[in-house]
Design a protein around this motif. Sequence first.
Motif, mmCIF file in Angstrom:
data_model
loop_
_atom_site.group_PDB
_atom_site.id
_atom_site.type_symbol
_atom_site.label_atom_id
_atom_site.label_comp_id
_atom_site.label_asym_id
_atom_site.label_seq_id
_atom_site.Cartn_x
_atom_site.Cartn_y
_atom_site.Cartn_z
ATOM 1 N N ASN A 194 0.821 -1.209 0.000
ATOM 2 C CA ASN A 194 0.000 0.000 0.000
ATOM 3 C C ASN A 194 0.864 1.273 0.000
ATOM 4 N N SER A 195 1.964 1.211 -0.741
ATOM 5 C CA SER A 195 2.886 2.344 -0.810
ATOM 6 C C SER A 195 2.518 3.267 -1.969
ATOM 7 N N ALA A 196 2.967 4.503 -1.863
ATOM 8 C CA ALA A 196 2.866 5.424 -2.993
ATOM 9 C C ALA A 196 3.907 4.989 -4.022
ATOM 10 N N PHE A 197 3.507 4.919 -5.297
ATOM 11 C CA PHE A 197 4.393 4.410 -6.347
ATOM 12 C C PHE A 197 4.769 5.544 -7.287
ATOM 13 N N PHE A 198 6.058 5.887 -7.291
ATOM 14 C CA PHE A 198 6.572 6.936 -8.175
ATOM 15 C C PHE A 198 7.239 6.243 -9.344
ATOM 16 N N ASN A 199 6.559 6.248 -10.480
ATOM 17 C CA ASN A 199 7.012 5.487 -11.647
ATOM 18 C C ASN A 199 7.787 6.404 -12.593
ATOM 19 N N THR A 200 9.103 6.325 -12.558
ATOM 20 C CA THR A 200 9.908 7.241 -13.369
ATOM 21 C C THR A 200 10.846 6.481 -14.300
ATOM 22 N N THR A 201 11.421 7.199 -15.237
ATOM 23 C CA THR A 201 12.405 6.642 -16.171
ATOM 24 C C THR A 201 13.655 7.510 -16.104
ATOM 25 N N GLY A 202 14.809 6.880 -16.180
ATOM 26 C CA GLY A 202 16.067 7.624 -16.082
ATOM 27 C C GLY A 202 16.131 8.810 -17.032
ATOM 28 N N SER A 203 15.630 8.611 -18.247
ATOM 29 C CA SER A 203 15.755 9.674 -19.250
ATOM 30 C C SER A 203 14.951 10.930 -18.892
ATOM 31 N N GLU A 204 13.936 10.778 -18.021
ATOM 32 C CA GLU A 204 13.168 11.958 -17.580
ATOM 33 C C GLU A 204 14.036 12.981 -16.865
ATOM 34 N N PHE A 205 15.141 12.499 -16.304
ATOM 35 C CA PHE A 205 15.964 13.390 -15.484
ATOM 36 C C PHE A 205 17.092 14.018 -16.285
ATOM 37 N N VAL A 206 17.245 13.529 -17.513
ATOM 38 C CA VAL A 206 18.359 14.009 -18.320
ATOM 39 C C VAL A 206 17.899 15.224 -19.106
ATOM 40 N N GLU A 207 18.447 16.362 -18.780
ATOM 41 C CA GLU A 207 17.995 17.626 -19.363
ATOM 42 C C GLU A 207 19.158 18.371 -19.963
ATOM 43 N N LYS A 208 18.790 19.314 -20.785
ATOM 44 C CA LYS A 208 19.801 20.115 -21.465
ATOM 45 C C LYS A 208 20.464 21.085 -20.481
ATOM 46 N N TYR A 209 19.658 21.619 -19.580
ATOM 47 C CA TYR A 209 20.172 22.680 -18.716
ATOM 48 C C TYR A 209 20.745 22.123 -17.435
ATOM 49 N N VAL A 210 21.936 22.531 -17.112
ATOM 50 C CA VAL A 210 22.637 22.020 -15.949
ATOM 51 C C VAL A 210 21.836 22.314 -14.679
ATOM 52 N N GLY A 211 21.670 21.313 -13.867
ATOM 53 C CA GLY A 211 21.003 21.495 -12.577
ATOM 54 C C GLY A 211 19.541 21.087 -12.577
ATOM 55 N N VAL A 212 18.929 21.004 -13.745
ATOM 56 C CA VAL A 212 17.493 20.687 -13.794
ATOM 57 C C VAL A 212 17.240 19.246 -13.363
ATOM 58 N N GLY A 213 18.046 18.327 -13.885
ATOM 59 C CA GLY A 213 17.883 16.918 -13.526
ATOM 60 C C GLY A 213 18.066 16.720 -12.025
ATOM 61 N N ALA A 214 19.095 17.348 -11.476
ATOM 62 C CA ALA A 214 19.376 17.222 -10.040
ATOM 63 C C ALA A 214 18.209 17.754 -9.220
ATOM 64 N N LYS A 215 17.646 18.852 -9.679
ATOM 65 C CA LYS A 215 16.518 19.445 -8.962
ATOM 66 C C LYS A 215 15.302 18.509 -9.004
ATOM 67 N N ARG A 216 15.117 17.892 -10.162
ATOM 68 C CA ARG A 216 14.012 16.939 -10.296
ATOM 69 C C ARG A 216 14.170 15.765 -9.328
ATOM 70 N N VAL A 217 15.397 15.291 -9.204
ATOM 71 C CA VAL A 217 15.659 14.185 -8.277
ATOM 72 C C VAL A 217 15.313 14.626 -6.855
ATOM 73 N N ARG A 218 15.725 15.841 -6.495
ATOM 74 C CA ARG A 218 15.467 16.367 -5.153
ATOM 75 C C ARG A 218 13.965 16.447 -4.883
ATOM 76 N N THR A 219 13.244 17.017 -5.848
ATOM 77 C CA THR A 219 11.792 17.171 -5.702
ATOM 78 C C THR A 219 11.121 15.809 -5.530
ATOM 79 N N LEU A 220 11.582 14.846 -6.331
ATOM 80 C CA LEU A 220 11.006 13.496 -6.280
ATOM 81 C C LEU A 220 11.176 12.882 -4.892
ATOM 82 N N PHE A 221 12.376 12.971 -4.354
ATOM 83 C CA PHE A 221 12.624 12.355 -3.052
ATOM 84 C C PHE A 221 11.881 13.073 -1.926
ATOM 85 N N GLU A 222 11.788 14.383 -2.045
ATOM 86 C CA GLU A 222 11.033 15.143 -1.035
ATOM 87 C C GLU A 222 9.594 14.651 -0.968
#
Length: 266
Positions: free
Chosen positions: A75-103
């Motif tokens: 009965n857990s919350a399921f965050f269904n992501t793909t590695g490529s979602e985090f790969v962005e052109k602009y530096v720092g965006v992917g890292a920020k996405r990872v942070r938001t996801l874990f929060e």
Amino acid sequence: DNGNEDANFSKPKTTFKDVAGLEEVKEELVELVDFIKNPDKYKKMGAKIPKGVLFHGPPGTGKTLLAASVAGETNSAFFNTTGSEFVEKYVGVGAKRVRTLFEKARKEAPSIIFIDEIDAIGAKRHLESNNEKDQTLNQLLVEMDGFNKDTNVIIIGATNRLDLLDEALLRPGRFDRHIYIGNPNYYTRCEILKVHTNDKPLDDSVNLEELAKKTHGLSGAHLSNIANEAAIIAVRESKNVINQDHFNQAIERILAGLESKNSKLI
Ligand code: ATP
């Protein structure tokens, strides 16, 4: 697109019953389910709860389905992501996405974060480089290390290329459990065919064991396609039920598709 958008999750109803065969894999996951359901039992004993589990093996073998079923079983919350979602052109965006996801995952705990094709962010880093991809991977490592011991968040990564992954990801306390999920054996193929024909009207001529024998080397995704193709062929022939010949035609079609794909690769 600045990485600020909220992370989406679902509460899957999928359970181990929906995963055909793969008995040994499910047995290993029963332990993980118990960790998530009864963390205190393990903490009292001084045992560390695993943070990361890595599924590896060929495509279409049920890795996503299994991850969703761990979420469903607990009965857990399921965050269904793909590695490529985090790969962005602009530096720092992917890292920020990872942070938001874990929060978000910590807030919704118990949570399962599933990262399919984790090699897209988890491939070996380059020395002295600090490009966007490496920053994203670094953030993932930071998040995995920084888990408060009391947060019930498990990360399941999936990859077809274990050999590409940065060793840092595989260290104890990160993805330290690896589960190989290969193409289904005869027994699992029978079970997968049963699951995917359950909702379909079948003629008495249909012999799933015989079909399982003919489909050695195919994945669960292929078998699910075969069941669907057979249904479509039956409709095209204006039949009320699917017969063995429809399945045989569907198998030929899938095999022909695979052959032409392989010949293009050569
Ligand atoms: P990829 O590596 O390509 O992401 P995957 O290993 O995550 O693939 P899934 O997406 O879980 O594979 O499976 C693809 C489809 O194959 C599923 O939607 C499901 O219909 C079917 N399938 C695969 N294995 C099984 C299984 N053991 N039981 C039932 N269905 C299965």
